[in-house]
Design a protein around this motif. Structure first.
Motif, mmCIF file in Angstrom:
data_model
loop_
_atom_site.group_PDB
_atom_site.id
_atom_site.type_symbol
_atom_site.label_atom_id
_atom_site.label_comp_id
_atom_site.label_asym_id
_atom_site.label_seq_id
_atom_site.Cartn_x
_atom_site.Cartn_y
_atom_site.Cartn_z
ATOM 1 N N ASN A 336 0.984 -1.744 -0.300
ATOM 2 C CA ASN A 336 0.651 -0.069 0.108
ATOM 3 C C ASN A 336 0.552 1.102 -0.554
ATOM 4 N N LYS A 337 2.609 1.281 -0.008
ATOM 5 C CA LYS A 337 2.800 1.955 -0.365
ATOM 6 C C LYS A 337 2.686 3.225 0.942
ATOM 7 N N ASP A 338 2.563 2.622 2.132
ATOM 8 C CA ASP A 338 2.742 3.223 2.902
ATOM 9 C C ASP A 338 3.541 3.801 4.334
ATOM 10 N N GLY A 339 4.544 2.914 3.528
ATOM 11 C CA GLY A 339 5.838 2.777 4.415
ATOM 12 C C GLY A 339 6.077 1.812 5.981
ATOM 13 N N LYS A 340 4.673 1.105 6.134
ATOM 14 C CA LYS A 340 4.778 0.812 7.276
ATOM 15 C C LYS A 340 4.631 -0.706 6.961
ATOM 16 N N VAL A 341 5.300 -1.325 7.874
ATOM 17 C CA VAL A 341 5.315 -3.136 7.324
ATOM 18 C C VAL A 341 3.385 -3.351 8.471
ATOM 19 N N GLN A 342 2.660 -4.375 7.207
ATOM 20 C CA GLN A 342 1.427 -4.874 7.358
ATOM 21 C C GLN A 342 2.027 -6.182 7.997
ATOM 22 N N TYR A 343 1.815 -6.775 8.587
ATOM 23 C CA TYR A 343 1.809 -8.508 9.475
ATOM 24 C C TYR A 343 0.761 -8.502 9.828
ATOM 25 N N VAL A 344 -0.342 -9.752 8.671
ATOM 26 C CA VAL A 344 -1.490 -9.953 9.490
ATOM 27 C C VAL A 344 -1.457 -11.008 8.224
ATOM 28 N N ALA A 345 -2.921 -11.852 8.551
ATOM 29 C CA ALA A 345 -3.027 -12.864 7.901
ATOM 30 C C ALA A 345 -3.692 -12.775 6.319
ATOM 31 N N ASP A 346 -4.506 -12.425 6.357
ATOM 32 C CA ASP A 346 -4.436 -11.670 5.231
ATOM 33 C C ASP A 346 -3.397 -12.045 4.738
ATOM 34 N N ALA A 347 -3.021 -12.489 3.005
ATOM 35 C CA ALA A 347 -1.889 -12.993 2.392
ATOM 36 C C ALA A 347 -2.127 -11.529 1.188
ATOM 37 N N ASN A 348 -3.797 -11.251 0.780
ATOM 38 C CA ASN A 348 -3.817 -10.349 0.106
ATOM 39 C C ASN A 348 -3.091 -9.062 1.162
ATOM 40 N N ILE A 349 -3.314 -8.847 1.792
ATOM 41 C CA ILE A 349 -3.259 -7.400 2.670
ATOM 42 C C ILE A 349 -1.354 -7.441 3.164
#
Length: 561
Positions: A336-349
């Motif tokens: 999502n180009k926000d510079g933050k690490v999204q570490y979640v279960a949803d493989a799409n996110i």
């Protein structure tokens, strides 16, 4: 000192120790090469067995697997620990009483057939090569991160080291090298566990820290369940595997343990049956230290991973993440180009991909432990992988030189010729093992689990029935082993290799995973062996007397050719 300097120093010292022991204990006879002269003490054999047993899968991969699988990962703890108890009680003393060098040796003589011996040799090679692939990948992982070389180069360095002391010392060199390797690996496993347990719970005993609470009074497991829920993962303490699959994976790992040729051969290195029982007891104690600590390390590393990376600014992430990114075992894709690490279960996110095998190795870095502790873990991981790889290479070389050449192709070969054949076959074996280490079918623990499935499907029924059933004959044993191992191979290749069939989880038979299918193939092996033996001639009287004699625990001499 920086981490790489510490790593070179500690790994250099331990490698020098292993090579020095190999030179000091070099094999001068086939008996030294195959069974260390049959004179190892129970305590030393217990230490060596524990090192042989606690491979890269136990040291590197098991805690990582539990860390990501949570409750589901407990099958590896139950299966591998229970399997060792099964081996110690049901097989080790009786095989030692039989007094042969290798498992194919036992099967060839018990089933009075060179065909049975040949099938056993092929099964031993299949199991050993599958198992050693996991060890070589473990070696590559360690070298790639801590000595900053690529995984393939790391595998090649590991091949050269293990080949040196396996060829020079044989079982004699390997046994005493493994004693040193156990001391290194258990110290390396426990030191960071104690540090992090104190850091997170104030308790220096990791096993108790696992059930403890953090500085805010929240139990660690409750905290981890909460973190998982927030990120969309299944609760850590809940399981997703079916009970049937859990049962079959545990069973496959248990009976696979009892059929592993590189562990069984350890019990031929002691003087008598009572020593085999004692060394089994010592080994169980030494193994329990690591196995009871692994769940604690799994929880500590999982909490630390989530808290240090989830929803954090990528630019401000700790150094350990970028260090591991260079190995390709952690990857970050800012979707999502926000510079933050999204570490979640949803493989799409989800933006962070973490290789399960790095958790134990990265854990001290994540917890910001001193560099010497991180380097010590690297040395311990190498000790675990190399000790098991050496044991497996010896099984491979013994299967070729002793069971194939000495017993079948050229019975009149001299002892010197047999020793040369053993060393040459070890060279070929390490080259094949290196190839599989560079191109493994899965991550370390899963690759090793498949080896257990192959051992369960092939060896376990033949050994158990050979010891406890006088009526089992060569026709039954051969048919059972062949059908059992072929069934397991088919299932394993269908669901693990895309080029073979590329089966999916939805296609699993009865919902049983490839890691658990070894237990199904084992049951098929048992049924076929019993049915065919019932309708074919009974074994010769002298063979039936051997079976009776194996179970009498007295008058045991040294192992013989």
């Amino acid at each position: 000192m920086d981490l790489q300097t510490w790593t070179w120093i500690i790994v250099g010292i331990t490698f020098t120790l292993y090579i020095g022991i190999a030179i000091w204990t070099r094999a001068s006879s086939t008996k030294d090469f195959y069974v260390a002269g049959g004179g190892v003490s129970p305590l030393a054999n217990g230490l060596a067995t524990a090192a042989d047993w606690m491979s890269a899968a136990s040291f590197i991969s098991m805690a990582g697997l539990i860390s990501f699988s949570g409750y589901d990962g407990s099958v590896y703890l139950m299966g591998w620990t229970g399997g060792y108890v099964l081996l110690a009680l049901l097989l080790a003393p009786y095989l030692r009483k039989f007094g042969k060098f290798t498992v194919p040796d036992f099967i060839g003589d018990r089933y009075y057939s060179n065909v049975a011996r040949s099938v056993a040799v092929i099964c031993a090679l299949l199991v050993s090569f599958t198992y050693v692939a996991g060890q070589m990948r473990g070696v590559g992982l360690v070298f790639s991160r801590f000595l900053e070389v690529d995984i393939n180069t790391g595998v090649i360095i590991g091949m050269i080291i293990v080949l040196f002391y396996a060829i020079l010392g044989g079982m004699k060199g390997i046994t005493y090298t493994q004693v040193a390797q156990y001391c290194v690996l258990i110290f390396a496993f426990m030191v960071p566990a104690v540090f992090i347990s104190i850091q997170m719970t104030g308790n220096p005993i990791p096993q108790m820290g696992l059930g403890g609470s953090d500085a805010n009074g929240v139990f660690l497991l409750e905290k981890l369940d909460s973190l998982h829920r927030d990120l969309g993962f299944a609760e850590y303490t809940s399981g997703s595997k079916s009970k049937l699959d859990v049962f079959f994976i545990t069973a496959a790992l248990m009976v696979g343990t009892a059929g592993l040729p590189h562990v069984i051969v350890r019990f031929f290195t002691v003087k008598k049956v009572s020593d085999a029982r004692k060394s089994a007891g010592w080994a169980l104690l030494f193994i329990a230290i690591l196995y009871t600590t692994a769940p604690a390390i799994a929880v500590f590393s999982r909490i630390n991973l989530i808290e240090t990376v989830s929803n954090k600014e990528y630019e401000n992430l700790p150094d350990w993440l970028s260090n591991w990114e260079t190995t390709g075992l952690i990857t970050f894709d800012d979707k999502n180009k926000d510079g933050k690490v999204q570490y979640v279960a949803d493989a799409n996110i989800n933006e962070l991909t973490v290789d399960k095998d790095i958790m134990v190795l990265a854990n001290p870095e994540i917890a910001k432990l001193p560099n010497w502790v991180i380097a010590l873990v690297a040395a311990g991981a190498l000790a675990a992988a190399l000790s098991t790889a050496a044991g497996l290479l010896l099984v491979i070389s013994a299967s070729v030189s002793h069971d194939l050449i000495k017993k079948m192709i050229k019975p009149n070969i001299s002892e010197k010729g047999e020793l040369i054949a053993a060393r040459l076959s070890a060279v070929v074996a390490v080259c094949v093992a290196g190839y599989f280490g560079i191109n493994p079918p899965d991550f370390v623990a899963a690759t090793v689990a498949l080896a257990f499935g192959l051992a369960a499907a092939s060896f376990f029924p033949a050994i158990i029935l050979g010891i406890f059933n006088k009526r089992i004959n060569k026709e039954g044993a051969i048919a059972g082993m062949v059908i059992g191992v072929l069934l397991m191979l088919f299932y394993m290749m269908k669901f693990k290799f895309e080029w073979f069939g590329g089966g999916t989880k939805a296609d699993w038979w009865f919902g049983i995973s490839p890691e658990g299918f070894g237990a199904v193939a084992m049951i098929v092996n048992f049924i076929i062996s019993l049915i065919i033996s019932k309708f074919t001639p009974a074994p010769p009287k002298e063979v039936q007397e051997i079976v009776e004699n194996i179970r009498i625990p007295s008058g045991v001499g040294e192992a013989t050719h």
